[in-house]
Write an enzyme that holds these catalytic residues in place. Structure first.
Site, PDB file in Angstrom:
ATOM      1  N   HIS A   1       0.722  -1.286   0.042  1.00 59.81           N
ATOM      2  CA  HIS A   1       0.081   0.097  -0.050  1.00 59.81           C
ATOM      3  C   HIS A   1       0.916   1.326  -0.099  1.00 59.81           C
ATOM      4  O   HIS A   1       0.690   1.886   0.931  1.00 59.81           O
ATOM      5  CB  HIS A   1      -0.914  -0.060   1.141  1.00 59.81           C
TER       6      HIS A   1
ATOM      7  N   ASP B   1      -5.920 -13.110  -1.479  1.00 63.19           N
ATOM      8  CA  ASP B   1      -6.426 -11.883  -0.915  1.00 63.19           C
ATOM      9  C   ASP B   1      -8.007 -11.971  -0.470  1.00 63.19           C
ATOM     10  O   ASP B   1      -8.577 -10.925  -0.667  1.00 63.19           O
ATOM     11  CB  ASP B   1      -6.260 -10.465  -1.772  1.00 63.19           C
TER      12      ASP B   1
ATOM     13  N   GLY C   1     -10.364  -6.722  -1.312  1.00 61.56           N
ATOM     14  CA  GLY C   1      -9.976  -8.237  -1.195  1.00 61.56           C
ATOM     15  C   GLY C   1     -10.661  -8.953  -2.214  1.00 61.56           C
ATOM     16  O   GLY C   1     -11.374  -8.314  -3.233  1.00 61.56           O
TER      17      GLY C   1
END
Length: 380
Positions: A192, A271, A307
């Site tokens: 991120h 994820d 996700g």
């Protein structure tokens, strides 16, 4: 247990006709054979691959790792094993430091007891040392600057279970110093992050060695500023995660990435969040509301991807069927490569004598036929 009549996936990434022998929960040389009490399974010509390993996901079947309960971890572990994922390293979200410590301590206690299901062999800390600019589905209120003392608190709380700690190097004045201080204690990821190429490359040169979900929650790969992706490409020691659910990354981009970086350091991850294996509807991720429709999970506020709702076995199938990767390559990216990135290749990631007897059988259409966990049938 002897599994006969299968195409066995080897450490050389090739399939060969043969059989697999498991004794006392671990693989043994096929030449050793079994005994009178040995269970014999006819694999009917299926592909036999090692149990899959997911090193970046949040939950499934209504549970999230950050629920912070042994019940949640057990529920996650049971579902993952049922779909062929026999070892897991769930990811944390960006939450208050004290809450993360509690979650990690619960995981450490669970690890000691190790309920049935996928083995908990690591934790992937996606936050809180990330960028507000590229926060994605993370809660901005809890983002903080990377700090050695806080990082050590996380490692202590997990009793060594934390294997990856993500940072956004551009958001931290002494990111290089942090990396140099912590790199021998834990793998440092870029996660991120809005870092440009030079900042990302400096982080990798300092000892960071991992990239969290490449392309997602980072700058685009540009021809004038190649960003984090370019820095990963130029750093041969770095493993990179790819969310291969058919939503997060275009198949052409996945193909190009494999051509650019090679297959040995690519790791497919799901994820997945708590809605995986559940019906469409509204769920939560890291305290934020998420709407799930089909194979997409998006934040209610802002619409960012939150996700996936695809398990790792299905991601592997996407890699083969839609991306066009050879099955042999895709298997390595969900078994061998993640095991090596975790530092667990001595016990997981290949069908090799002495390693844990975790096997997944797939038919010619890649449909799941059997899961063997520690030498016993888990699902069929």
């Amino acid at each position: 247990m002897i599994i006969k009549n299968v195409k066995v996936y080897g450490e050389d990434k090739e399939f060969r006709d043969g059989e697999i022998v498991i004794r006392d929960g671990v693989f043994v040389d096929a030449a050793d054979g079994g005994c009178e009490e040995t269970e014999v399974i006819d694999g009917e010509g299926c592909y036999a691959i090692p149990g899959l390993i997911d090193i970046h996901f949040h939950g499934c079947k209504g549970y999230d790792f950050c629920d912070g309960t042994k019940e949640a971890i057990a529920g996650i572990a049971e579902y993952e094993a049922s779909v062929g994922v026999t070892a897991i390293a769930p990811a944390t979200m960006t939450l208050p430091v004290e809450e993360l410590e509690r979650i990690l301590s619960v995981a450490a206690e669970y690890k000691k007891e190790q309920s049935p299901g996928a083995d908990l062999i690591g934790v992937n800390m996606e936050g809180p040392f990330i960028s507000t600019v590229k926060k994605g589905a993370q809660d901005e209120r809890h983002i903080i600057t990377c700090n050695e003392d806080i990082c050590k608190r996380f490692l202590d709380a997990s009793e060594g279970l934390v294997k990856f700690v993500g940072i956004a190097p551009e958001s931290n004045a002494d990111a290089v110093g942090f990396i140099k201080a912590m790199k021998d204690k834990v793998n440092i990821s870029l996660a991120h992050t809005n870092a440009n190429y030079d900042t990302a490359k400096a982080a990798y040169d300092a000892g960071a060695n991992h990239a969290v979900h490449l392309y997602n929650a980072m700058p685009a790969f540009g021809h004038r500023d190649p960003g984090v992706v370019g820095a990963v490409s130029d750093s041969s020691h770095v493993h990179a995660e790819l969310i291969c659910d058919g939503v997060h990354i275009h198949p052409a981009t996945v193909r190009a990435t494999f051509k650019m970086m090679g297959e040995d350091r690519m790791i497919l991850v799901s994820d997945s969040m708590r809605a995986t294996g559940m019906a469409d509807g509204r769920y939560t991720l890291g305290g934020l509301d998420v709407d799930v429709a089909g194979n997409r999970a998006t934040l209610v506020e802002g619409g960012a991807l939150a996700g996936s709702v695809t398990n790792l076995l299905e991601c592997m199938k996407v890699a083969v069927r839609k991306v066009g990767l050879p099955l042999e390559t895709a298997v390595a990216c969900v078994t061998m490569n993640p095991a090596k990135a975790l530092g667990e290749y001595e016990s997981y990631g290949s069908i090799t004598p002495g390693k844990k007897g975790n096997v997944v059988l797939l038919d010619k259409s890649l449909n799941l036929k059997l899961v063997v966990k520690d030498g016993a049938i888990w699902a069929k």
